[in-house]
Design a protein around this motif. Structure first.
Motif, PDB file in Angstrom:
ATOM      1  N   VAL A  20      -6.360  -4.263   5.273  1.00 14.73           N
ATOM      2  CA  VAL A  20      -6.910  -5.615   5.242  1.00 14.73           C
ATOM      3  C   VAL A  20      -6.917  -6.165   6.666  1.00 14.73           C
ATOM      4  CG1 VAL A  20      -6.615  -7.965   4.371  1.00 14.73           C
ATOM      5  CG2 VAL A  20      -6.136  -6.018   2.875  1.00 14.73           C
ATOM      6  N   LEU A  21      -8.116  -6.499   7.134  1.00  8.89           N
ATOM      7  CA  LEU A  21      -8.276  -7.017   8.490  1.00  8.89           C
ATOM      8  C   LEU A  21      -8.954  -8.375   8.454  1.00  8.89           C
ATOM      9  CD1 LEU A  21      -9.680  -3.942  10.470  1.00  8.89           C
ATOM     10  CD2 LEU A  21      -7.346  -4.804  10.440  1.00  8.89           C
ATOM     11  N   ASP A  22      -8.709  -9.147   9.478  1.00  6.80           N
ATOM     12  CA  ASP A  22      -9.421 -10.400   9.686  1.00  6.80           C
ATOM     13  C   ASP A  22     -10.751 -10.029  10.342  1.00  6.80           C
ATOM     14  OD1 ASP A  22     -10.496 -12.718  10.889  1.00  6.80           O
ATOM     15  OD2 ASP A  22      -8.504 -13.603  11.145  1.00  6.80           O
ATOM     16  N   SER A  23     -11.832 -10.136   9.600  1.00  8.29           N
ATOM     17  CA  SER A  23     -13.136  -9.691  10.113  1.00  8.29           C
ATOM     18  C   SER A  23     -13.589 -10.507  11.320  1.00  8.29           C
ATOM     19  CB  SER A  23     -14.198  -9.715   9.007  1.00  8.29           C
ATOM     20  OG  SER A  23     -14.336 -11.010   8.470  1.00  8.29           O
ATOM     21  N   GLN A  24     -13.233 -11.781  11.369  1.00  8.54           N
ATOM     22  CA  GLN A  24     -13.594 -12.588  12.543  1.00  8.54           C
ATOM     23  C   GLN A  24     -12.831 -12.118  13.779  1.00  8.54           C
ATOM     24  OE1 GLN A  24     -12.993 -16.670  11.163  1.00  8.54           O
ATOM     25  NE2 GLN A  24     -15.203 -16.993  11.396  1.00  8.54           N
ATOM     26  N   GLN A  25     -11.565 -11.808  13.591  1.00  8.30           N
ATOM     27  CA  GLN A  25     -10.765 -11.313  14.722  1.00  8.30           C
ATOM     28  C   GLN A  25     -11.304  -9.974  15.199  1.00  8.30           C
ATOM     29  OE1 GLN A  25      -6.574 -10.835  13.927  1.00  8.30           O
ATOM     30  NE2 GLN A  25      -6.096 -10.499  16.086  1.00  8.30           N
ATOM     31  N   LEU A  26     -11.692  -9.103  14.253  1.00  6.46           N
ATOM     32  CA  LEU A  26     -12.284  -7.818  14.615  1.00  6.46           C
ATOM     33  C   LEU A  26     -13.555  -8.037  15.422  1.00  6.46           C
ATOM     34  CD1 LEU A  26     -12.621  -4.734  14.515  1.00  6.46           C
ATOM     35  CD2 LEU A  26     -13.696  -5.025  12.260  1.00  6.46           C
ATOM     36  N   GLU A  27     -14.409  -8.912  14.942  1.00  3.75           N
ATOM     37  CA  GLU A  27     -15.681  -9.206  15.621  1.00  3.75           C
ATOM     38  C   GLU A  27     -15.434  -9.749  17.040  1.00  3.75           C
ATOM     39  OE1 GLU A  27     -19.954  -9.862  15.787  1.00  3.75           O
ATOM     40  OE2 GLU A  27     -18.818  -8.906  14.188  1.00  3.75           O
ATOM     41  N   GLN A  28     -14.512 -10.682  17.174  1.00 10.11           N
ATOM     42  CA  GLN A  28     -14.208 -11.268  18.486  1.00 10.11           C
ATOM     43  C   GLN A  28     -13.628 -10.223  19.441  1.00 10.11           C
ATOM     44  OE1 GLN A  28     -11.603 -14.493  17.412  1.00 10.11           O
ATOM     45  NE2 GLN A  28     -13.289 -15.922  17.000  1.00 10.11           N
ATOM     46  N   SER A 140      -4.347  -2.504  -1.779  1.00  7.31           N
ATOM     47  CA  SER A 140      -2.998  -2.487  -2.343  1.00  7.31           C
ATOM     48  C   SER A 140      -2.332  -1.129  -2.143  1.00  7.31           C
ATOM     49  CB  SER A 140      -3.070  -2.833  -3.834  1.00  7.31           C
ATOM     50  OG  SER A 140      -1.790  -2.759  -4.413  1.00  7.31           O
ATOM     51  N   ALA A 141      -3.078  -0.050  -2.381  1.00 11.20           N
ATOM     52  CA  ALA A 141      -2.514   1.298  -2.231  1.00 11.20           C
ATOM     53  C   ALA A 141      -2.111   1.570  -0.790  1.00 11.20           C
ATOM     54  CB  ALA A 141      -3.519   2.346  -2.703  1.00 11.20           C
ATOM     55  N   ASP A 149      -1.900   9.331  -1.736  1.00 15.82           N
ATOM     56  CA  ASP A 149      -2.653  10.149  -2.692  1.00 15.82           C
ATOM     57  C   ASP A 149      -3.651   9.290  -3.462  1.00 15.82           C
ATOM     58  OD1 ASP A 149      -1.381  12.529  -1.969  1.00 15.82           O
ATOM     59  OD2 ASP A 149       0.217  12.254  -3.458  1.00 15.82           O
ATOM     60  N   ALA A 150      -3.180   8.157  -3.953  1.00 18.21           N
ATOM     61  CA  ALA A 150      -4.074   7.246  -4.692  1.00 18.21           C
ATOM     62  C   ALA A 150      -5.170   6.734  -3.760  1.00 18.21           C
ATOM     63  CB  ALA A 150      -3.285   6.079  -5.276  1.00 18.21           C
ATOM     64  N   ALA A 151      -4.815   6.433  -2.529  1.00 14.94           N
ATOM     65  CA  ALA A 151      -5.805   5.933  -1.568  1.00 14.94           C
ATOM     66  C   ALA A 151      -6.874   6.989  -1.288  1.00 14.94           C
ATOM     67  CB  ALA A 151      -5.125   5.506  -0.271  1.00 14.94           C
ATOM     68  N   ALA A 152      -6.468   8.250  -1.153  1.00 11.75           N
ATOM     69  CA  ALA A 152      -7.432   9.323  -0.904  1.00 11.75           C
ATOM     70  C   ALA A 152      -8.394   9.462  -2.083  1.00 11.75           C
ATOM     71  CB  ALA A 152      -6.713  10.640  -0.639  1.00 11.75           C
ATOM     72  N   LEU A 153      -7.879   9.340  -3.303  1.00 13.77           N
ATOM     73  CA  LEU A 153      -8.739   9.386  -4.488  1.00 13.77           C
ATOM     74  C   LEU A 153      -9.718   8.211  -4.479  1.00 13.77           C
ATOM     75  CD1 LEU A 153      -9.590  10.464  -7.278  1.00 13.77           C
ATOM     76  CD2 LEU A 153      -7.720   9.096  -8.255  1.00 13.77           C
ATOM     77  N   MET A 154      -9.224   7.038  -4.127  1.00 13.24           N
ATOM     78  CA  MET A 154     -10.103   5.858  -4.086  1.00 13.24           C
ATOM     79  C   MET A 154     -11.180   6.002  -3.012  1.00 13.24           C
ATOM     80  SD  MET A 154      -7.489   2.721  -4.746  1.00 13.24           S
ATOM     81  CE  MET A 154      -5.966   3.162  -5.530  1.00 13.24           C
ATOM     82  N   VAL A 155     -10.858   6.628  -1.902  1.00 15.30           N
ATOM     83  CA  VAL A 155     -11.866   6.875  -0.866  1.00 15.30           C
ATOM     84  C   VAL A 155     -12.960   7.773  -1.429  1.00 15.30           C
ATOM     85  CG1 VAL A 155     -12.276   8.102   1.320  1.00 15.30           C
ATOM     86  CG2 VAL A 155     -10.429   6.428   1.156  1.00 15.30           C
ATOM     87  N   ARG A 156     -12.570   8.795  -2.177  1.00 12.22           N
ATOM     88  CA  ARG A 156     -13.578   9.687  -2.779  1.00 12.22           C
ATOM     89  C   ARG A 156     -14.439   8.917  -3.778  1.00 12.22           C
ATOM     90  NH1 ARG A 156      -9.062  13.071  -2.696  1.00 12.22           N
ATOM     91  NH2 ARG A 156      -8.785  13.047  -4.963  1.00 12.22           N
ATOM     92  N   LYS A 157     -13.819   8.019  -4.534  1.00  8.36           N
ATOM     93  CA  LYS A 157     -14.581   7.202  -5.487  1.00  8.36           C
ATOM     94  C   LYS A 157     -15.539   6.270  -4.743  1.00  8.36           C
ATOM     95  CE  LYS A 157     -11.284   6.814  -9.318  1.00  8.36           C
ATOM     96  NZ  LYS A 157     -10.484   5.818 -10.092  1.00  8.36           N
TER      97      LYS A 157
END
Length: 177
Positions: A20-28, A140-141, A149-157
């Motif tokens: 989870v990132l602050d998209s405005q901070q990333l952009e700046q 959350s994962a 492991d759950a995150a890798a599965l979610m990336v594939r999904k």
């Protein structure tokens, strides 16, 4: 500003290493870094400095493109932790997801066959909602549970959903074109 090639993309922009990132901070941060290493600033510099500026600008842009995309950001975070998402080799998915996959594909084919743009747009909206839900679960994962492991599965999904949405977009474009 010179970018350190040993820095990961989060460090490059001074961001915490989390999903989870602050998209405005990333952009700046991206704008500031891109401006600092823009090759035009080195137009009168020696060739070696010009090449370095170009390499740094390329890295800044690659980092930005990676971090602004939830799928690419998750893949990158997993890679930083030594986890391969195995998107090309691991096609195993939970049965409910496979059933939903088949249903989506059938609905797309049916809507295409009927030249029903509205049905395709509704499928796309439904898919985007599914995508948002999956991104929240991925956050959350990765950030809370540390369940790689759950995150890798979610990336594939997510990758599948992204491809499916592209197919829907192509189908709409074909019907409207």
């Amino acid at each position: 500003m010179t970018t350190e090639f040993s820095q990961d993309f989060f460090q490059l922009f001074g961001l915490p290493r989390r999903f989870v990132l602050d998209s405005q901070q990333l952009e700046q941060s991206w704008r500031a870094a891109a401006a600092a290493v823009h090759p035009d600033r080195y137009a009168s510099s020696p060739d070696a400095e010009k090449r370095m500026a170009l390499m740094q600008a390329t890295r800044v842009n690659e980092a930005y493109q990676t971090l602004k995309s939830p799928l690419r950001r998750a893949r990158y975070l997993l890679a930083l932790q030594g986890r391969d998402t195995q998107e090309e080799t691991n096609t195993s998915m939970p049965v409910d997801f496979l059933m939903a996959q088949m249903e989506w594909r059938e609905n797309i084919e049916e809507a295409q066959g009927d030249s029903n743009v509205e049905a395709l747009e509704a499928l796309s909206a439904s898919l985007r909602q599914e995508n948002r839900t999956l991104v929240a679960e991925l956050a959350s994962a990765l950030d809370e549970a540390g369940d790689l492991d759950a995150a890798a599965l979610m990336v594939r999904k997510l990758r599948f959903l992204e491809k499916l949405d592209q197919e829907i977009g192509d189908a709409i474009e074909t019907l409207l074109g």
